[in-house]
Enzyme design. Structure first.
Site, short mmCIF file in Angstrom:
data_model
loop_
_atom_site.label_atom_id
_atom_site.label_comp_id
_atom_site.label_asym_id
_atom_site.label_seq_id
_atom_site.Cartn_x
_atom_site.Cartn_y
_atom_site.Cartn_z
N CYS A 162 0.80 -1.23 0.00
CA CYS A 162 0.00 0.00 0.00
C CYS A 162 0.83 1.28 0.00
O CYS A 162 0.27 2.37 -0.08
CB CYS A 162 -0.94 -0.01 1.20
N HIS A 294 -3.40 7.89 5.71
CA HIS A 294 -3.55 6.56 5.12
C HIS A 294 -4.98 6.09 5.37
O HIS A 294 -5.62 5.56 4.47
CB HIS A 294 -2.51 5.60 5.70
N GLU A 305 -2.30 5.35 13.32
CA GLU A 305 -1.94 6.54 12.57
C GLU A 305 -2.18 7.80 13.39
O GLU A 305 -1.35 8.73 13.38
CB GLU A 305 -2.72 6.61 11.26
N LYS A 326 -9.96 7.75 1.22
CA LYS A 326 -10.35 6.36 0.98
C LYS A 326 -11.83 6.15 1.28
O LYS A 326 -12.45 5.23 0.76
CB LYS A 326 -9.50 5.42 1.82
N HIS A 331 -9.70 1.90 -1.13
CA HIS A 331 -8.26 1.70 -0.97
C HIS A 331 -7.70 1.10 -2.25
O HIS A 331 -7.95 -0.05 -2.56
CB HIS A 331 -8.02 0.77 0.22
N PHE A 390 1.52 -3.05 4.50
CA PHE A 390 1.87 -4.36 5.04
C PHE A 390 3.36 -4.58 4.82
O PHE A 390 3.94 -4.15 3.82
CB PHE A 390 1.09 -5.46 4.32
#
Length: 403
Positions: A162, A294, A305, A326, A331, A390
């Protein structure tokens, strides 16, 4: 060290087929997440996505091109065409040799993988198309952009889940800032909305069945999206000399690794990336007006976050605006940071902050100004764009209002 500016932008995503439509959707707080329309959707438990609807590849490409271009490559070429047209650049002679392309994608040609696995395993075919490998490879989009626009300089693809787009744009920024390239075409794309792509994400149990609600206490997961966004990063003196319109200036970049867990995010790793981007940009926390988060809508990401922003910004954390687009476009995995950079540029150019829609209940662990539900007018001179992936890979870009 040279200054780096953005002179072109292009996109196609669930909110629009170009930048103008996407920014209008941001301003209106419009949701592009809807029912998923793909083969075998009835076998999925997740049936919503930020899908590019009513898309006709034959309107943009001929049959020979379609046989070579996976959907993620098609999206990239459409976005690149818009960005380069806006920049007004023509790549020939020395400029062509000094210009390159760096793009991000996590999965590459996932639709091509899916279709050909079906052909071999489900339908029992013994042959696939001879161009399957060049169609599905992660660098296909970057290579086709380089060929379409005569970009003969540094060209490659970054795949860091991502954070792919932010890592790609960070590398493009470094190429121009160092003087290695005068112009870099950069951004990212993704198209995983096929049966296998969605089924794989279902297995992680991080997906929402009803919507993306970042930072809201009742959030229940992320929603996949698809599309692309591409930008032209250019040496400031080169852009100025040719009288180009400058959309924003890229002033900093940082990347860190959590070195901790393959899927769980780390507050410390994210905070180091945020602080590193501000340090590289030589700005203080009180100068940053907006952060494109994010903001995936998962419990783990959102609280981590917000804690990272609080750590990096200290007592200024409650003054910075933080929103997740998002909630509108989903996403885009490896392409997500690129589409989200559009919101940063809009904040700097137009003084409009894209909202976090779907916000219903305050969460004490996300007690920042998340610009809930409605876009806001505000003067912003510096913006950050966060991407956390990830594998514990973090990438943050810093932008300033056009000089």
């Amino acid at each position: 060290m040279r200054r780096v500016v953005i002179t072109g932008q292009g996109t196609i995503n669930a909110l629009g087929v170009n930048v103008a439509q996407t920014l209008e959707a941001f301003r209106e707080g419009r949701c592009g997440i809807s029912e998923l329309d793909i083969r075998d959707v009835d076998r999925l438990s997740i049936r919503i996505a930020g899908q590019v609807k009513d898309y006709d590849p034959e309107a943009a490409f001929n049959r020979q091109q379609i046989s070579l271009y996976d959907r993620f490559t098609q999206f990239t070429l459409i976005a690149a065409r818009e960005a380069i047209a806006q920049s007004g650049l023509l790549f020939s002679d020395d400029l062509a040799s000094e210009a390159g392309v760096v793009l991000g994608t996590a999965g590459g040609g996932v639709n091509t993988w899916d279709e050909n696995y079906r052909a071999v395993y489900e339908e029992g075919k013994n042959r696939v198309h001879p161009f399957v490998v060049p169609k599905l490879m992660n660098n296909a989009a970057a290579s086709h952009v380089s060929m379409a626009h005569n970009l003969k300089g540094p060209s490659f693809t970054v795949a860091t889940a991502c954070a792919s787009s932010n890592h790609a744009m960070g590398q493009a920024f470094q190429f121009v800032r160092s003087g290695l390239s005068k112009v870099m075409v950069t951004g990212g794309s993704e198209s995983m909305l096929c049966f296998g792509g969605v089924k794989a994400w279902e297995g992680l149990r991080v997906m929402s069945k009803d919507g993306c609600r970042p930072f809201s206490a009742n959030r229940n997961g992320m929603v996949q999206g698809e599309g692309a966004a591409v930008f032209v990063f250019e040496d400031y003196e080169h852009a100025k000399a040719r009288g180009a319109e400058i959309l924003a200036e890229v002033i900093g970049f940082s990347m860190t690794s959590d070195a901790a867990d393959i899927v769980m995010p780390s507050k410390q790793g994210a905070a180091r990336a945020i602080s590193g981007a501000m340090r590289d940009a030589r700005v203080n926390p009180d100068e940053v007006g907006y952060i494109n988060a994010h903001g995936t809508g998962t419990a783990a990401n959102d609280k981590t976050e917000c804690a990272a922003v609080a750590d990096a910004f200290g007592h200024h954390a409650d003054k910075v605006m933080l929103s997740s687009t998002k909630s509108m476009h989903g996403h885009l995995i490896g392409g997500t940071g690129a589409v989200e950079l559009l919101a940063c540029i809009m904040a700097l150019r137009d003084g409009i902050i894209a909202p976090t829609i779907g916000y219903e209940e305050p969460d004490p662990e996300c007690a920042l100004d998340v610009v809930p539900n409605t876009a806001r007018e505000a003067e912003v001179s510096v913006a950050l764009s966060n991407a956390f992936a990830f594998g514990g890979l973090n990438a943050v870009l810093a932008l300033r209002k056009a000089p």
